[in-house]
Design an enzyme around this catalytic site. Structure first.
Site, short mmCIF file in Angstrom:
data_model
loop_
_atom_site.label_atom_id
_atom_site.label_comp_id
_atom_site.label_asym_id
_atom_site.label_seq_id
_atom_site.Cartn_x
_atom_site.Cartn_y
_atom_site.Cartn_z
CE LYS A 23 -0.18 -1.67 -7.61
NZ LYS A 23 1.17 -1.73 -8.57
CG HIS A 60 1.43 2.22 -12.83
ND1 HIS A 60 1.95 3.33 -11.75
CD2 HIS A 60 1.02 2.98 -13.94
CE1 HIS A 60 2.17 4.31 -12.61
NE2 HIS A 60 1.60 4.20 -13.88
CE1 TYR A 101 4.38 13.80 -16.00
CE2 TYR A 101 5.18 11.61 -16.00
CZ TYR A 101 4.49 12.58 -15.56
OH TYR A 101 3.46 12.27 -14.50
CE1 TYR A 118 2.09 7.37 -23.19
CE2 TYR A 118 1.71 6.89 -21.06
CZ TYR A 118 2.62 6.60 -21.96
OH TYR A 118 4.00 6.16 -21.85
CG HIS A 119 -2.97 7.41 -18.52
ND1 HIS A 119 -3.22 8.69 -19.16
CD2 HIS A 119 -1.87 7.95 -17.64
CE1 HIS A 119 -2.69 9.58 -18.53
NE2 HIS A 119 -1.75 9.50 -17.73
CG ASP A 148 2.61 1.71 -7.90
OD1 ASP A 148 2.05 1.98 -8.73
OD2 ASP A 148 3.04 0.25 -8.07
#
Ligand code: 2CP
Length: 681
Positions: free
Chosen positions: A557, A563, A47, A201-202, A561
């Site tokens: 946040k 996350h 990636y 995955y996340h 972003d």
């Protein structure tokens, strides 16, 4: 973790229905192909993407020259959220975590000199999937590659964005329609292109253990199958182009079992729905080693972690693999760390003999038994999701978030009390540690360049043609039977930008905004036996007595972003230690933060940033809040913050910085010290 026995014997597998199945045969538990890596090793697919199209293009060419076997594009956050680089909301985030793409011209530059009929290209794009997929198709066409020749994968998995990754643009329902439009269009026009990479995955990155990761992935896959089949598409026509993507963490045996169980459960699912062809029934997957398992402390240890995780991915039978670079807990990979990451795979493929045998764990009493246990655990989760009314209902009810965040909190509490060992972090900590150099991106330079390119594009294109194509796209969004990808291709071909296409859709589908939540109670319960935790709680209690009320923290946040694992875990820890805590919505602006601070008497302001945009975003926020607020509040920043940026943050008025790997008590203790000092001043 799936439960383990001290040892396993033939008795543990005698009853298993699939113990005599072979690789390449339904239910494909032992692998999608008969010969597996003997015929073709997994694709080494790193990636990559940063700065602008030229820089990323050079990195792609280097990757391919040095043994990479396919490409995987990382886009920047502005592109993910459908903003052109000149949009005011995107300024701090352009070009930081991936490449900035505003138009088909950027896409053409990105693949300049790369033969798209030969190299398969994966694109991690969900929110802005329509303009990005359209730009890829038009870039191919204009470089002489017909649609049928294009090979690769588009992630196009929007449901998990609402659960964890947070790069959505529209609400779930219109987003699902877009996903289905993409699958529908690609299945006809780009028969060699995988139209989804349904991702677990996340979930793992956000805290889910392997069984929950797999269950949520399959639950989302079921929702996509429902949406696509509702259009009358035949499973045997499109299913073989739905691919999957899993994380591989340090839980070695469970990870292998998870990948084997995934193929079994997918085969059962599509068979139950009436698929007949093996192509439709065999799950193909990409894997990536865990980003969360990388530590900022003693980062070279990450090379070892990544190698072990890569082996689990390969033993699990993945078709394609990304190995993380060892320095990713500090910043974007350097050229050297990216090369080592790639070499990890080359060494596994070419020096170890691992490719010689399909499913080498097949027949292991333990692995077969764990695979079955994993499948049963996942079935159990799926039954719970069904009982809630399906995955969309489970999402809306907060169940999904509670499961993932709950597991993240349990893991964090076990790290903080030492039960979950991480070498160099909570065991065998080194105080003599050299930090490697990190890659710095000149995002300001890319921003200027992208702005100029956008201006030139707008000066030279046929404005009337662009406006007509965008109006058609808006009209198509209002018509449920129109295929939105077909209309976006026309707009992109006319030189409409990614942001303009998104705006055209936003005239019919509003931008989605989710609330931020955290769980109270669970972290503290997990640590109730722990003297260190009791001692930190007493510190907070003493400060509470001194203030006359619980200390109050606002965690925010900023920028683009999304996350939020870290911020939610810290919020829960602070709350359970005795703070009052609020979290801002994702993507807050400085003005929104100021309004939240004005609305209640906060003592501390925590800023979480993992996007690399911490310097401009913290500066903007603190300038907006003014000196008085900085003097009064304890200001702390957490996330991926390279050491060399800490002095600049301190000069701006930040009191404490917490890179990855700090324990909850380290954060709270330092915060209380800062607050006490401010209070007494
Ligand atoms: C392969 N083939 C074989 C064999 N192996 N045929 C016979 N025997 C074998 N042993 C055939 C395949 O059927 C296929 O042909 C062709 O060879 C290529 O192999 P493949 O297995 O399809 O490999 P691939 O082209 O590399 O594709 C792999 C995936 C694909 C998994 C199917 O979806 C993919 O590349 N995904 C990557 C996703 C990705 O990069 N994600 C990045 C996430 P046919 O095509 O004719 O069948 S970045 C994540 C970050 C963290 C984020 O999201 O934020």
């Amino acid at each position: 973790m799936v439960e383990r026995k001290p040892f396993y014997s033939a008795d543990d597998i005698r009853h298993l229905e699939y113990q005599h199945s072979r690789p390449g045969e339904a239910p494909f538990l032992r692998g999608p192909f008969t010969q597996m890596y003997r015929h073709k090793p997994w694709t080494i697919r790193q990636y990559t993407g940063f700065a602008n199209a030229e820089a990323s293009n050079a990195a792609f060419k280097q990757t391919l020259a040095e043994g990479g076997q396919g490409l995987s594009v990382a886009f920047d956050l502005a592109t993910h959220l459908g903003f052109d680089s000149d949009h005011p909301a995107a300024q701090a985030d352009v070009a930081r975590t991936g490449v900035a793409i505003d138009s088909v011209e950027d896409m053409k530059r990105l693949f300049d000199g790369i033969d798209l009929s030969r190299v398969s290209v994966s694109m991690t794009m969900n929110g802005a999937v329509l303009p990005i997929m359209a730009a890829f198709i038009v870039a191919g066409e204009e470089s002489g590659v017909a649609r049928e020749q294009l090979r690769g994968t588009i992630q196009n998995d929007i449901l998990k964005e609402f659960m964890v990754r947070n790069t959505y643009i529209f609400a779930p329902k219109p987003s699902l329609r877009i996903c289905a439009d993409v699958v529908d269009y690609l299945s006809e026009a780009l028969p060699n292109f995988n139209s989804m990479s349904i991702s677990g995955y996340h979930f793992q990155e956000a805290g889910a253990e392997p069984a929950l990761e797999l269950a949520l992935t399959l639950a989302n896959a079921r929702a996509y199958l429902d949406a696509i089949s509702a259009r009358g598409l035949d499973l045997d026509h499109f299913c073989h182009r739905l691919s999957f993507f899993f994380g591989v963490g340090m839980n070695f045996f469970d990870e292998i079992a998870k990948l084997r169980a995934a193929r079994l459960l997918w085969c059962e699912e599509v068979e139950r729905r009436g698929a007949r062809s093996d192509r439709a029934k065999r799950m193909k997957m990409h894997c990536q080693t865990s980003g969360w398992s990388l530590t900022a402390q003693e980062p070279h240890n990450n090379l070892i972690r990544t190698t072990i995780e890569a082996m689990a991915g390969v033993f699990g039978g993945t078709q394609s693999l990304h190995t993380n670079a060892y320095d990713e807990a500090l910043s974007l990979p350097t050229e050297h760390s990216a090369r080592l990451a790639r070499n990890t795979q080359l060494i596994l493929q070419q020096e170890t003999g691992i490719c010689d045998v399909a499913d080498p764990w097949g027949g292991s009493y333990m692995m077969e038994s764990l695979t079955q246990q994993m499948a049963d655990k996942v079935r159990d989760y799926l039954r719970q999701i069904d009982a809630l009314g399906g995955i969309l209902a489970a999402l809306e009810s907060g169940w999904v978030s509670k499961q993932i965040h709950g597991q993240a909190l349990r893991t964090q509490s076990r790290i903080d009390n030492g039960q979950h060992p991480i070498i160099g972090v909570n065991r065998f900590v080194s105080d003599d540690e050299a930090r490697p150099p990190v890659r710095a991106i000149d995002a300001g330079e890319v921003l200027n360049q992208q702005r100029q390119r956008l201006q030139r594009l707008k000066e030279t294109r046929d404005t009337r043609r662009v406006e007509a194509a965008l109006a058609d796209l808006t009209a198509a969004a209002a018509s449920p039977t129109a295929n939105l990808l077909a209309f976006t291709i026309e707009a992109i071909r006319a030189r409409a930008t990614l942001g303009e296409c998104t705006q055209a859709l936003l005239k019919q589908m509003r931008r989605h905004q989710a609330d931020a939540h955290y769980l109270a109670g669970l972290y503290g319960i997990e640590r109730r036996q722990d003297t260190q935790w009791h001692s930190i709680r007493r510190e907070v209690e003493a400060y509470h007595q001194q203030l006359g009320q619980a200390p109050r923290a606002l965690l925010v946040k900023l920028g683009l972003d999304g996350h939020d694992r870290g911020v939610r875990v810290v919020a829960s820890g602070l709350k359970d230690a005795g703070f009052d805590v609020d979290i801002s919505p994702l993507f807050s602006t400085p003005e929104q933060v100021q309004r939240m601070l004005d609305a209640a008497p906060y003592d501390a302001l925590g800023i979480s940033l993992l996007s690399g945009a911490h310097l401009p975003l913290v500066e903007q926020l603190l300038n907006t809040l003014g000196q008085e607020a900085c003097d009064r509040l304890g200001v702390f920043v957490g996330g991926i913050i390279p050491d060399q940026d800490i002095p600049a943050l301190t000069t701006m008025g930040v009191d404490a910085v917490f890179p990855p790997g700090n324990s909850m008590e380290a954060i709270i203790s330092e915060l209380i010290a800062v607050l006490a000092e401010k209070h007494s001043a």
